[in-house]
Scaffold this motif. Structure first.
Motif, PDB file in Angstrom:
ATOM      1  N   LEU A 128       0.823  -1.212   0.000  1.00 12.75           N
ATOM      2  CA  LEU A 128       0.000   0.000   0.000  1.00 12.75           C
ATOM      3  C   LEU A 128       0.855   1.260   0.000  1.00 12.75           C
ATOM      4  N   ALA A 129       1.977   1.228   0.699  1.00 16.55           N
ATOM      5  CA  ALA A 129       2.858   2.399   0.752  1.00 16.55           C
ATOM      6  C   ALA A 129       3.375   2.793  -0.632  1.00 16.55           C
ATOM      7  N   ASP A 130       3.414   1.850  -1.563  1.00 16.90           N
ATOM      8  CA  ASP A 130       3.879   2.140  -2.919  1.00 16.90           C
ATOM      9  C   ASP A 130       2.892   2.996  -3.714  1.00 16.90           C
ATOM     10  N   PHE A 131       1.730   3.251  -3.130  1.00 15.89           N
ATOM     11  CA  PHE A 131       0.727   4.074  -3.798  1.00 15.89           C
ATOM     12  C   PHE A 131       0.672   5.479  -3.218  1.00 15.89           C
ATOM     13  N   GLY A 132       1.623   5.784  -2.355  1.00 16.52           N
ATOM     14  CA  GLY A 132       1.844   7.143  -1.890  1.00 16.52           C
ATOM     15  C   GLY A 132       0.876   7.658  -0.852  1.00 16.52           C
ATOM     16  N   VAL A 133       1.249   8.808  -0.329  1.00 13.02           N
ATOM     17  CA  VAL A 133       0.457   9.443   0.736  1.00 13.02           C
ATOM     18  C   VAL A 133      -0.852  10.019   0.209  1.00 13.02           C
ATOM     19  N   ASP A 134      -0.964  10.168  -1.105  1.00 11.01           N
ATOM     20  CA  ASP A 134      -2.185  10.707  -1.690  1.00 11.01           C
ATOM     21  C   ASP A 134      -3.279   9.652  -1.846  1.00 11.01           C
ATOM     22  N   LEU A 135      -2.972   8.398  -1.628  1.00 10.14           N
ATOM     23  CA  LEU A 135      -3.943   7.331  -1.850  1.00 10.14           C
ATOM     24  C   LEU A 135      -5.246   7.585  -1.102  1.00 10.14           C
ATOM     25  N   GLY A 136      -5.169   7.911   0.156  1.00  8.91           N
ATOM     26  CA  GLY A 136      -6.370   8.095   0.955  1.00  8.91           C
ATOM     27  C   GLY A 136      -7.259   9.236   0.488  1.00  8.91           C
ATOM     28  N   ARG A 137      -6.660  10.246  -0.144  1.00 11.07           N
ATOM     29  CA  ARG A 137      -7.424  11.408  -0.617  1.00 11.07           C
ATOM     30  C   ARG A 137      -7.891  11.280  -2.062  1.00 11.07           C
ATOM     31  N   ALA A 138      -7.303  10.362  -2.799  1.00  9.85           N
ATOM     32  CA  ALA A 138      -7.618  10.245  -4.228  1.00  9.85           C
ATOM     33  C   ALA A 138      -9.032   9.711  -4.436  1.00  9.85           C
ATOM     34  N   ARG A 139      -9.762  10.384  -5.291  1.00 11.04           N
ATOM     35  CA  ARG A 139     -11.114   9.944  -5.634  1.00 11.04           C
ATOM     36  C   ARG A 139     -11.137   9.286  -7.007  1.00 11.04           C
ATOM     37  N   LYS A 140     -10.031   9.454  -7.738  1.00 17.90           N
ATOM     38  CA  LYS A 140      -9.868   8.789  -9.030  1.00 17.90           C
ATOM     39  C   LYS A 140      -8.377   8.601  -9.274  1.00 17.90           C
ATOM     40  N   ILE A 141      -8.060   7.736 -10.186  1.00 14.09           N
ATOM     41  CA  ILE A 141      -6.668   7.358 -10.439  1.00 14.09           C
ATOM     42  C   ILE A 141      -5.802   8.574 -10.778  1.00 14.09           C
ATOM     43  N   GLY A 142      -6.337   9.514 -11.531  1.00 11.54           N
ATOM     44  CA  GLY A 142      -5.577  10.694 -11.941  1.00 11.54           C
ATOM     45  C   GLY A 142      -5.133  11.574 -10.790  1.00 11.54           C
ATOM     46  N   GLN A 143      -5.682  11.367  -9.610  1.00 10.54           N
ATOM     47  CA  GLN A 143      -5.283  12.153  -8.443  1.00 10.54           C
ATOM     48  C   GLN A 143      -4.131  11.505  -7.676  1.00 10.54           C
ATOM     49  N   LEU A 144      -3.695  10.347  -8.117  1.00  8.82           N
ATOM     50  CA  LEU A 144      -2.517   9.702  -7.529  1.00  8.82           C
ATOM     51  C   LEU A 144      -1.262  10.298  -8.148  1.00  8.82           C
TER      52      LEU A 144
END
Length: 186
Positions: free
Chosen positions: A43-59
């Motif tokens: 999960l850490a490989d998906f960055g600190v923005d993962l929890g806030r992302a509402r769509k893939i483009g926000q990662l």
């Protein structure tokens, strides 16, 4: 000739973890039995923005690339810790970002770790329906391991290792020609 690509996803937010050890053990078996190229993602490989992302483009671009690796794989090995009868919310959030058609017919070996055996059915009641929604080809053998199956962070439980080998062998049934193709290309 390209080798079979298998990506493992550890749905734990901590590292090292028993979940990562389970996924790593499964990937090692798959690499050996199928002569596949393997990648382990956490999960850490998906960055600190993962929890806030509402769509893939926000990662972040790196997180998007990791998600693309997962989607492009020939097969997946996915395991998550079980807390209070279910998987963690951040793990589910990552899965929620995936397009419903993206895992269609993709082979998925599912597994989970828990503090004890009372969490064992969560694999069947939580993970199997989750990947069934995506119409993934969820392998019939799922793997649940608990604290008693580990020695100093390494999966050592004999019954757990036998079940894991049986699950990986199901992948071999799905890709029977993979070893022959790789050997013929070498």
């Amino acid at each position: 000739m390209t080798r079979l690509s298998i990506v493992g996803l550890s749905g734990n937010i901590t590292s090292p973890s028993k979940t990562r050890a389970l996924v790593g053990s499964a990937l090692a078996l798959a690499a050996d039995q199928l002569e596949a190229e393997t990648t382990l993602l956490e999960l850490a490989d998906f960055g600190v923005d993962l929890g806030r992302a509402r769509k893939i483009g926000q990662l972040s671009p790196e997180a998007q690339a990791n998600l693309q690796k997962l989607l492009d794989a020939d097969a997946l090995i996915v395991a998550t810790p079980i807390y209070k009868g279910s998987y963690p919310g951040l793990f589910k959030h990552l899965i929620d970002l995936i397009d419903p058609a993206a895992l269609l017919r993709k082979p998925v070996l599912i597994g989970a770790t828990g503090g004890g055996d009372r969490h064992a059915l969560a694999v069947e009641h939580q993970l199997r329906p989750l990947f069934g929604f995506f119409e993934a080809r969820v392998l019939s053998t799922a793997v649940h391991v608990s604290d008693k199956d580990f020695t100093e962070g390494v999966l050592t439980g004999e019954a757990a290792l036998v079940r894991l080998a049986r699950a990986v062998a199901e992948m071999d049934d799905l890709f029977p020609a993979s070893r022959k193709l790789v050997q013929a290309a070498e």
